[in-house]
Scaffold this active site. Structure first.
Site, PDB file in Angstrom:
ATOM      1  N   TRP A   1      12.399   6.544 -10.742  1.00 11.36           N
ATOM      2  CA  TRP A   1      13.849   6.542 -11.009  1.00 11.36           C
ATOM      3  C   TRP A   1      14.610   5.598 -10.062  1.00 11.36           C
ATOM      4  O   TRP A   1      15.800   5.360 -10.262  1.00 11.36           O
ATOM      5  CB  TRP A   1      14.411   7.952 -10.860  1.00 11.36           C
ATOM      6  CG  TRP A   1      14.044   8.900 -11.961  1.00 11.36           C
ATOM      7  CD1 TRP A   1      13.222   8.661 -13.032  1.00 11.36           C
ATOM      8  CD2 TRP A   1      14.496  10.257 -12.104  1.00 11.36           C
ATOM      9  NE1 TRP A   1      13.132   9.773 -13.821  1.00 11.36           N
ATOM     10  CE2 TRP A   1      13.898  10.773 -13.283  1.00 11.36           C
ATOM     11  CE3 TRP A   1      15.326  11.090 -11.353  1.00 11.36           C
ATOM     12  CZ2 TRP A   1      14.136  12.082 -13.718  1.00 11.36           C
ATOM     13  CZ3 TRP A   1      15.556  12.391 -11.795  1.00 11.36           C
ATOM     14  CH2 TRP A   1      14.969  12.870 -12.953  1.00 11.36           C
ATOM     15  N   LYS A   2      13.921   5.132  -9.012  1.00  9.82           N
ATOM     16  CA  LYS A   2      14.587   4.272  -8.005  1.00  9.82           C
ATOM     17  C   LYS A   2      15.847   4.974  -7.482  1.00  9.82           C
ATOM     18  O   LYS A   2      15.809   6.182  -7.301  1.00  9.82           O
ATOM     19  CB  LYS A   2      14.847   2.885  -8.583  1.00  9.82           C
ATOM     20  CG  LYS A   2      13.568   2.272  -9.169  1.00  9.82           C
ATOM     21  CD  LYS A   2      13.674   0.819  -9.491  1.00  9.82           C
ATOM     22  CE  LYS A   2      12.337   0.331 -10.068  1.00  9.82           C
ATOM     23  NZ  LYS A   2      12.314  -1.090 -10.369  1.00  9.82           N
TER      24      LYS A   2
ATOM     25  N   HIS B   1       6.259  -0.316  -2.718  1.00  5.50           N
ATOM     26  CA  HIS B   1       6.934  -0.920  -3.877  1.00  5.50           C
ATOM     27  C   HIS B   1       7.547  -2.260  -3.467  1.00  5.50           C
ATOM     28  O   HIS B   1       8.044  -2.404  -2.348  1.00  5.50           O
ATOM     29  CB  HIS B   1       8.024   0.024  -4.409  1.00  5.50           C
ATOM     30  CG  HIS B   1       8.547  -0.408  -5.739  1.00  5.50           C
ATOM     31  ND1 HIS B   1       9.485  -1.405  -5.857  1.00  5.50           N
ATOM     32  CD2 HIS B   1       8.225  -0.023  -6.995  1.00  5.50           C
ATOM     33  CE1 HIS B   1       9.728  -1.597  -7.145  1.00  5.50           C
ATOM     34  NE2 HIS B   1       8.976  -0.778  -7.857  1.00  5.50           N
TER      35      HIS B   1
ATOM     36  N   GLU C   1       2.061  -4.610 -10.237  1.00  2.46           N
ATOM     37  CA  GLU C   1       3.421  -4.873 -10.716  1.00  2.46           C
ATOM     38  C   GLU C   1       3.827  -6.299 -10.345  1.00  2.46           C
ATOM     39  O   GLU C   1       4.268  -6.548  -9.217  1.00  2.46           O
ATOM     40  CB  GLU C   1       4.409  -3.901 -10.056  1.00  2.46           C
ATOM     41  CG  GLU C   1       4.194  -2.453 -10.412  1.00  2.46           C
ATOM     42  CD  GLU C   1       5.482  -1.635 -10.274  1.00  2.46           C
ATOM     43  OE1 GLU C   1       5.919  -1.078 -11.283  1.00  2.46           O
ATOM     44  OE2 GLU C   1       6.060  -1.586  -9.176  1.00  2.46           O
TER      45      GLU C   1
ATOM     46  N   SER D   1       8.703  -3.714 -16.612  1.00  2.00           N
ATOM     47  CA  SER D   1       9.444  -3.679 -17.888  1.00  2.00           C
ATOM     48  C   SER D   1       8.689  -2.982 -19.018  1.00  2.00           C
ATOM     49  O   SER D   1       8.831  -3.358 -20.181  1.00  2.00           O
ATOM     50  CB  SER D   1       9.819  -5.099 -18.326  1.00  2.00           C
ATOM     51  OG  SER D   1      10.610  -5.739 -17.348  1.00  2.00           O
TER      52      SER D   1
END
Ligand code: PGA
Length: 223
Positions: free
Chosen positions: A8-9, A81, A149, A187
């Site tokens: 959800w950041k 991340h 990622e 994405s």
């Protein structure tokens, strides 16, 4: 079983909205990683944090330790991340210490690796893995989930399209180095999730599309 993970950041902005989103997605059984501040509100089997500190306690203002996360019922923690690497200058040395601290408390780390636009994936990802996993005991190594990622394909930092075929080239490079579970992030939505899974990824890490309950439920259905 496929690993579907919601990151959800720094969203949503209110507890009421967070509860609403959570209620809309909790039946999926996906791993949900909300901001720290909402973790204690959700009584959920597959809860993850978005980061942790590399020490279990002490004078580290603002930090949250793996021990605290474990106590709250967290099972997973995202580490390294790209947004933390880029905006908060998190280094591979810090990430290595965080992985060790998380493993020590029995959390399952989700280690993010990936190249920026214009960088060579083979070199960057190879270096990140060498440094991030250095000195981790063999018995613990396989507990780590690796999320490939490509930074340029993350919706909020480029939003470029990394096709399943292209992502798979890097997955194969990672596979040659380690035997861990490898998932894809960048994405991912309900239309393309299957492509990444069919080509060999064992799950997906979803940012923006995980903030839309209906879309996230669809991602899980299509996986
Ligand atoms: P995105 O984010 O799905 O919005 O691209 C993925 C991530 O950063 O983990």
């Amino acid at each position: 079983m496929k690993l579907i993970i919601a990151n959800w950041k720094c969203n949503p902005q209110t507890l009421a909205e967070a509860k609403k989103l959570f209620n809309g997605v909790k039946d999926t059984g996906a791993i949900i990683c909300p901001p720290f501040i909402y973790l204690s509100v959700f009584n959920y089997k597959f809860l993850g944090a978005q980061d942790c500190h590399y020490e279990q306690s002490g004078a580290f203002t603002g930090e949250v330790s793996p021990k605290m996360l474990k106590d709250l019922g967290c099972k997973y923690v995202i580490i390294g991340h790209s947004e933390r690497r880029i905006h908060l200058q998190e280094t591979d040395e810090m990430i290595n210490k965080k992985l060790k601290a998380a493993l020590k408390k029995g959390l399952t780390p989700i280690l993010c690796v990936g190249e920026k636009k214009g960088e060579k994936a083979e070199i960057v990802v190879g270096n990140q893995l060498n440094k991030d996993l250095e000195g981790i005991a063999k018995k613990n190594l396989n507990k780590i989930i690796i999320a490939y990622e490509p930074v340029w394909a993350i919706s909020t930092s480029g939003g470029g399209y990394c096709s399943p075929e292209r992502a798979n080239e890097v997955r194969k490079i990672i596979k040659r180095k380690v035997t861990n579970k490898i998932i894809y992030g960048g994405s991912v939505d309900s239309k393309d999730v299957k492509g990444y899974l069919d080509i060999g990824f064992e799950g997906v890490l979803v940012g923006s599309a995980s903030l839309d309950a209906k879309e996230f439920v669809k991602i899980n259905k299509n996986a």
